[in-house]
Design a protein around this motif. Structure first.
Motif, PDB file in Angstrom:
ATOM      1  N   ASN A  16      36.092  36.761  57.344  1.00  0.00           N
ATOM      2  CA  ASN A  16      35.221  37.934  57.191  1.00  0.00           C
ATOM      3  C   ASN A  16      34.698  37.952  55.755  1.00  0.00           C
ATOM      4  N   PRO A  17      33.596  37.298  55.524  1.00  0.00           N
ATOM      5  CA  PRO A  17      33.099  37.161  54.133  1.00  0.00           C
ATOM      6  C   PRO A  17      32.829  38.502  53.461  1.00  0.00           C
ATOM      7  N   GLN A  18      32.289  39.437  54.223  1.00  0.00           N
ATOM      8  CA  GLN A  18      31.939  40.717  53.595  1.00  0.00           C
ATOM      9  C   GLN A  18      33.185  41.464  53.146  1.00  0.00           C
ATOM     10  N   ALA A  19      34.171  41.489  54.035  1.00  0.00           N
ATOM     11  CA  ALA A  19      35.407  42.164  53.676  1.00  0.00           C
ATOM     12  C   ALA A  19      36.071  41.461  52.502  1.00  0.00           C
ATOM     13  N   THR A  20      36.007  40.145  52.502  1.00  0.00           N
ATOM     14  CA  THR A  20      36.604  39.388  51.401  1.00  0.00           C
ATOM     15  C   THR A  20      35.886  39.710  50.090  1.00  0.00           C
ATOM     16  N   LYS A  21      34.583  39.806  50.208  1.00  0.00           N
ATOM     17  CA  LYS A  21      33.806  40.103  49.000  1.00  0.00           C
ATOM     18  C   LYS A  21      34.150  41.488  48.453  1.00  0.00           C
ATOM     19  N   ASP A  22      34.292  42.439  49.373  1.00  0.00           N
ATOM     20  CA  ASP A  22      34.655  43.791  48.943  1.00  0.00           C
ATOM     21  C   ASP A  22      36.035  43.808  48.294  1.00  0.00           C
ATOM     22  N   ALA A  23      36.912  43.015  48.865  1.00  0.00           N
ATOM     23  CA  ALA A  23      38.264  42.958  48.309  1.00  0.00           C
ATOM     24  C   ALA A  23      38.233  42.356  46.910  1.00  0.00           C
ATOM     25  N   LEU A  24      37.413  41.354  46.731  1.00  0.00           N
ATOM     26  CA  LEU A  24      37.322  40.723  45.404  1.00  0.00           C
ATOM     27  C   LEU A  24      36.733  41.700  44.384  1.00  0.00           C
ATOM     28  N   LEU A  25      35.791  42.516  44.830  1.00  0.00           N
ATOM     29  CA  LEU A  25      35.229  43.532  43.932  1.00  0.00           C
ATOM     30  C   LEU A  25      36.298  44.538  43.507  1.00  0.00           C
ATOM     31  N   ALA A  26      37.124  44.880  44.480  1.00  0.00           N
ATOM     32  CA  ALA A  26      38.203  45.818  44.163  1.00  0.00           C
ATOM     33  C   ALA A  26      39.168  45.195  43.160  1.00  0.00           C
ATOM     34  N   LEU A  27      39.437  43.925  43.324  1.00  0.00           N
ATOM     35  CA  LEU A  27      40.331  43.242  42.387  1.00  0.00           C
ATOM     36  C   LEU A  27      39.723  43.244  40.995  1.00  0.00           C
ATOM     37  N   ARG A  28      38.456  42.987  40.961  1.00  0.00           N
ATOM     38  CA  ARG A  28      37.780  42.986  39.658  1.00  0.00           C
ATOM     39  C   ARG A  28      37.928  44.340  38.972  1.00  0.00           C
ATOM     40  N   ALA A  29      37.709  45.394  39.721  1.00  0.00           N
ATOM     41  CA  ALA A  29      37.791  46.736  39.144  1.00  0.00           C
ATOM     42  C   ALA A  29      39.205  47.025  38.647  1.00  0.00           C
ATOM     43  N   ASN A  30      40.179  46.615  39.412  1.00  0.00           N
ATOM     44  CA  ASN A  30      41.571  46.867  39.004  1.00  0.00           C
ATOM     45  C   ASN A  30      41.963  46.020  37.804  1.00  0.00           C
ATOM     46  N   LEU A  31      41.441  44.807  37.751  1.00  0.00           N
ATOM     47  CA  LEU A  31      41.729  43.972  36.582  1.00  0.00           C
ATOM     48  C   LEU A  31      41.140  44.590  35.313  1.00  0.00           C
ATOM     49  N   ASP A  32      39.956  45.134  35.485  1.00  0.00           N
ATOM     50  CA  ASP A  32      39.348  45.832  34.345  1.00  0.00           C
ATOM     51  C   ASP A  32      40.196  47.029  33.922  1.00  0.00           C
ATOM     52  N   ALA A  33      40.754  47.689  34.903  1.00  0.00           N
ATOM     53  CA  ALA A  33      41.581  48.859  34.599  1.00  0.00           C
ATOM     54  C   ALA A  33      42.819  48.449  33.802  1.00  0.00           C
ATOM     55  N   VAL A  34      43.392  47.298  34.164  1.00  0.00           N
ATOM     56  CA  VAL A  34      44.555  46.805  33.407  1.00  0.00           C
ATOM     57  C   VAL A  34      44.142  46.548  31.964  1.00  0.00           C
ATOM     58  N   GLU A  35      43.000  45.948  31.827  1.00  0.00           N
ATOM     59  CA  GLU A  35      42.538  45.639  30.468  1.00  0.00           C
ATOM     60  C   GLU A  35      42.310  46.911  29.662  1.00  0.00           C
ATOM     61  N   ARG A  36      41.728  47.917  30.302  1.00  0.00           N
ATOM     62  CA  ARG A  36      41.466  49.174  29.592  1.00  0.00           C
ATOM     63  C   ARG A  36      42.760  49.859  29.176  1.00  0.00           C
ATOM     64  N   VAL A  37      43.704  49.871  30.097  1.00  0.00           N
ATOM     65  CA  VAL A  37      44.983  50.527  29.780  1.00  0.00           C
ATOM     66  C   VAL A  37      45.632  49.832  28.583  1.00  0.00           C
ATOM     67  N   ASN A  38      45.595  48.510  28.623  1.00  0.00           N
ATOM     68  CA  ASN A  38      46.221  47.768  27.528  1.00  0.00           C
ATOM     69  C   ASN A  38      45.469  47.983  26.224  1.00  0.00           C
ATOM     70  N   ALA A  39      44.129  48.058  26.293  1.00  0.00           N
ATOM     71  CA  ALA A  39      43.319  48.221  25.083  1.00  0.00           C
ATOM     72  C   ALA A  39      43.459  49.610  24.511  1.00  0.00           C
ATOM     73  N   ASN A  40      43.706  50.596  25.384  1.00  0.00           N
ATOM     74  CA  ASN A  40      43.808  51.975  24.908  1.00  0.00           C
ATOM     75  C   ASN A  40      45.090  52.253  24.136  1.00  0.00           C
ATOM     76  N   ARG A  41      46.025  51.352  24.246  1.00  0.00           N
ATOM     77  CA  ARG A  41      47.263  51.536  23.501  1.00  0.00           C
ATOM     78  C   ARG A  41      47.061  50.999  22.086  1.00  0.00           C
ATOM     79  N   ASN A  42      47.667  51.642  21.167  1.00  0.00           N
ATOM     80  CA  ASN A  42      47.534  51.187  19.793  1.00  0.00           C
ATOM     81  C   ASN A  42      48.181  49.828  19.596  1.00  0.00           C
ATOM     82  N   ASP A  43      49.219  49.595  20.364  1.00  0.00           N
ATOM     83  CA  ASP A  43      49.944  48.329  20.208  1.00  0.00           C
ATOM     84  C   ASP A  43      49.621  47.384  21.356  1.00  0.00           C
TER      85      ASP A  43
END
Lengths: 285, 198
Positions: free
Chosen positions: A190-217
């Motif tokens: 199911n390419p469309q569903a897979t694509k949507d899932a990959l988009l979700a992964l991208r968004a969550n990966l960005d969230a990890v990066e933001r959380v880590n960047a928002n910390r002073n350390d």
């Protein structure tokens, strides 16, 4: 006074002592004057003597008798009545089983949301492995993508709780899952569903990066792992197999009509720019 | 009349009831306890009827085997001892019928220490006993079963009535008929015995 015939009829119970006292007296009265009945009474008594003097058996040991008998006894299902001790053991066993059941049931409910710093996390890992192993081949990829997403959720939470090692572990696990799904991602059912899932992964990966960047350390290790995972996602997203469906001949041909109905693939969405210009991965690609 | 000498008085015995129930459920240890309690009674009945220890033991084994198999259907309405007597009486009368034509003095168990030291007296006594057994075996079944309980089981009239589930008057009638027939068939032996003891 009794008649001769009646007396003869009663001689045997008379000799056996079975008559009442008045009956005995009447018999005695007849016998005194009747020689024939007196002679017959003597014969009855002699017969009784013969009968009662049949000798008893000599002593016989019961043990060998029992062993011989036991060998012939048919097997019968034994229905033992439990003793108090047995009931107590049974109660303990039931209690232990109930505790174990509650623990297992509790674990089963709690484990799916457990984070790496939770004691139930190993249970969660086992559940995931079982779930992946039992998944049919055509449903394996969605499961892998769900698990990858879960690793990112964990990494985000661990980074927020300043548990960088655990966050890094989750990010490494995320990358491993993506590697394991690489072959399936080239030709998703199911390419469309897979694509949507990959988009979700991208968004969550960005969230990890933001959380880590928002910390002073903020932790460099997390940054590096997030970057590597982003590169991997970029590589996957730009595979033609994901955006352009492949017509497969034979048994593997998928009946999924969605890709054929949309001949013009949607443009690849790009992650929203963050405050710190977080879209640099696309620029690097 | 002498009473059964070995079996304990067990009527209404709760322990025996428990042993019976457990045996019926397949507990062989409980059945072993029952056998220990009653094996002497059954052996004596069989030996008095058959006069040969090895044969009596075989019949006793047969009796207890039948009892064990039938125990699941046993109801406590009738004393166990009465039921056991009935099973034993049936088994020994069957055995008597089977072996009647082939009885020989050589097969007879020699008694242990006897009051009669004279070999002639011993042989005469054995002849009499064998004749009595054969005569009992030749009786019609309703007479034979009743007299067997008195002669081999040493039961009273009342106990015979309970064991066979028949009225006391019927017991009297059957014993009367049985002994009349025995006197006819043992006629000379009874009269000679009478002459010897006179």
């Amino acid at each position: 006074m009794l008649s001769h015939a009646t007396t003869r009829d009663w001689l045997i119970p008379y000799a056996d002592g079975m008559l009442a006292a008045d009956e005995r007296r009447r018999i005695d009265g007849h016998i005194t004057g009747c020689a024939a009945c007196a002679a017959e009474l003597r014969e009855v008594r002699e017969l009784n003597l013969l009968l009662v003097t049949l000798p008893p058996a000599p002593p016989l040991a019961v043990a060998p008798f029992w062993l011989k008998l036991q060998a012939q006894l048919p097997a019968r299902r034994t229905l033992r009545i439990p003793t108090f001790a047995a009931y107590r053991r049974l109660g303990v066993a039931f209690a232990a089983a109930a505790v174990a059941l509650v623990a297992v049931a509790g674990s089963a409910f709690a484990a799916p949301s457990a984070l790496p710093d939770n004691p139930l996390y190993p249970v969660k890992q086992i559940e995931e492995q079982v779930r992946l192993a039992l998944a049919p081949s055509n449903e394996r990829l969605p499961v892998q993508l769900q698990l990858a997403n879960e690793r990112l959720r964990e990494a985000q939470a661990m980074a927020a709780n300043h548990k960088p090692r655990l966050a890094e572990n989750s990010l490494r696990a995320f990358t491993l899952i993506l590697d394991g799904a690489a072959v399936s991602l080239k030709n998703p059912a199911n390419p469309q569903a897979t694509k949507d899932a990959l988009l979700a992964l991208r968004a969550n990966l960005d969230a990890v990066e933001r959380v880590n960047a928002n910390r002073n350390d903020d932790v460099a290790g997390i940054k590096q792992l997030v970057t590597a995972a982003g590169d991997e996602l970029d590589r996957i997203e730009h595979q033609d197999s994901v955006t352009a469906p492949v017509v497969v001949v034979g048994e593997q041909a998928t009946p999924e009509p969605t890709p054929k109905a949309t001949p013009t693939p949607k443009p690849t969405p790009k992650p929203k720019p963050t405050d710190d210009g977080g879209d640099h991965r696309n620029q690097q690609h | 009349m002498a009473r059964a000498e070995d079996a304990p008085s067990i009527e209404g015995d709760a322990e025996e009831r428990r042993l019976i129930d457990r045996s019926a459920a397949g507990d062989q240890e409980a059945f072993r306890q029952l056998v220990i309690r009653h094996h002497r009674l059954v052996i004596n009945v069989a030996f008095r009827a058959l006069g040969e220890l090895s044969l009596a033991e075989d019949v006793a084994q047969e009796v207890f085997l039948k009892v064990y198999k039938a125990l699941p259907g046993y109801r406590h309405e009738k004393p166990f001892k009465h039921w056991l007597h009935r099973v034993a009486a049936n088994a020994v009368t069957d055995a008597l019928r089977r072996r009647r034509p082939v009885v020989s003095l050589d097969d007879m168990e020699q008694p242990p220490a006897s009051r009669e030291s004279d070999p002639v007296d011993v042989a005469t006594r054995h002849d009499l006993q064998r004749a009595v057994r054969q005569a009992i075996a030749s009786l019609p079944s309703h007479y034979r079963d009743t007299i067997a309980l008195q002669a081999f089981g040493e039961l009273s009239y009342d106990e015979i009535a309970k064991t066979l589930d028949i009225p006391l008057g019927t017991v009297m009638s059957r014993l009367n008929g049985a002994k009349r027939l025995l006197r006819e068939r043992l006629g000379d032996l009874v009269r000679s015995e009478e002459a010897n003891t006179a």
